[in-house]
Design a protein around this motif. Sequence first.
Motif, PDB file in Angstrom:
ATOM      1  N   VAL A  97      -1.345  11.448   5.945  1.00 49.32           N
ATOM      2  CA  VAL A  97      -2.655  11.022   5.452  1.00 49.32           C
ATOM      3  C   VAL A  97      -3.672  12.144   5.608  1.00 49.32           C
ATOM      4  O   VAL A  97      -4.446  12.448   4.689  1.00 49.32           O
TER       5      VAL A  97
ATOM      6  N   TYR B  67      -6.690   4.747   2.859  1.00 48.76           N
ATOM      7  CA  TYR B  67      -5.662   5.186   3.796  1.00 48.76           C
ATOM      8  C   TYR B  67      -5.913   4.640   5.199  1.00 48.76           C
ATOM      9  O   TYR B  67      -4.968   4.275   5.911  1.00 48.76           O
TER      10      TYR B  67
ATOM     11  N   ASP C  42      -4.610   1.268   5.246  1.00 48.71           N
ATOM     12  CA  ASP C  42      -3.148   1.271   5.349  1.00 48.71           C
ATOM     13  C   ASP C  42      -2.709   1.425   6.804  1.00 48.71           C
ATOM     14  O   ASP C  42      -1.846   0.682   7.286  1.00 48.71           O
TER      15      ASP C  42
ATOM     16  N   SER D  30       0.836  -1.195   0.000  1.00 50.25           N
ATOM     17  CA  SER D  30       0.000   0.000   0.000  1.00 50.25           C
ATOM     18  C   SER D  30       0.870   1.243   0.000  1.00 50.25           C
ATOM     19  O   SER D  30       2.047   1.196   0.364  1.00 50.25           O
TER      20      SER D  30
ATOM     21  N   TYR E  34       0.936   4.268   1.793  1.00 50.17           N
ATOM     22  CA  TYR E  34       1.512   4.780   3.037  1.00 50.17           C
ATOM     23  C   TYR E  34       2.186   3.676   3.833  1.00 50.17           C
ATOM     24  O   TYR E  34       3.068   3.962   4.644  1.00 50.17           O
TER      25      TYR E  34
ATOM     26  N   ARG F 290     -10.151   7.614  -1.076  1.00 53.37           N
ATOM     27  CA  ARG F 290      -8.838   7.723  -0.436  1.00 53.37           C
ATOM     28  C   ARG F 290      -8.922   7.475   1.066  1.00 53.37           C
ATOM     29  O   ARG F 290      -8.062   6.807   1.631  1.00 53.37           O
TER      30      ARG F 290
END
Length: 210
Positions: A121, A194, A197, A90, A92, A190
Motif C-alpha cells: 500500500v 487503502y 482495506d 476490496s 488489497y 487511494r
Amino acid sequence: MDTIAYYLTHPSALIYVTANALMYPVIILELVLLVFSVFEAGRFTVEMSMRRHRRSLPALRDLTDAARKALAGGDPEGAIAHLGEAVGTSGYGKRFAGRLTPEHMGRAHIVKLLDDTESEVRRRLERTRMLVRLGPILGLMGTLIPISPALVGLAQGDVQTLSDNLVVAFSTTVVGLLIGAIGYVISTVRERKYLQDISDIEYALEITEL
C-alpha cells in the motif's frame, strides 16, 4: 583555458549557463511525468470501477464470525473461504486473502502477510505522492529558467526571444500544476480506500482471533 578562467572569475555566468543547460532535461522529465500521470489516472479509474460493491459492516462481521467458528472447529479451509468473502471485495483485501493457506495460519505468518500488504500500500501511494511534489517543482524550474534569457532579450530589444521564453515559462507551469493536481486527487482517494482495506483486514483477524 580562457573560458575556464572566465567562469572561475564570474561564478554568476557559470550559474546562468548551468541553469540554461537544465531547460531541456526539465521539459523532458516533465513530459515523462505527464504521461505517467495520465497512465496512473487510467489505472485509478479502472481500480475504482472494480470497487463497485459497497462495503457492508454487518456482512463483514457475519463472515468473520463464521470464519472464527470454522477455525475453532478445525476447518482452516472454511475459515479462509469466509475471510476471503469478508475482505475480498476490496483490492488489497483480496490480495491478502489470496495469500492465506491452511498450512500457514499461525499468528507470525498472518502478521507477516499483513505487514507485506501494508508495505505494498505504501509503495503504491508513493508513486502518486511523488507526482504531487515533483510536478510543481519541475513546473517552477521550467518557469524560472527561461526568465533569464527572456530578460536578456528584453534588454536587447529582442521581442521574439522574450515572447518565446515566456511561452515556455507559463506552459511548463501549467503542466507542472496539472501533474501535481492529478497526483493529489489519486493519492487522496487511494489513501482513504487503502486504509479502509487494512482496517477491514485487521478487524477480520481480530474477530477470527488470528
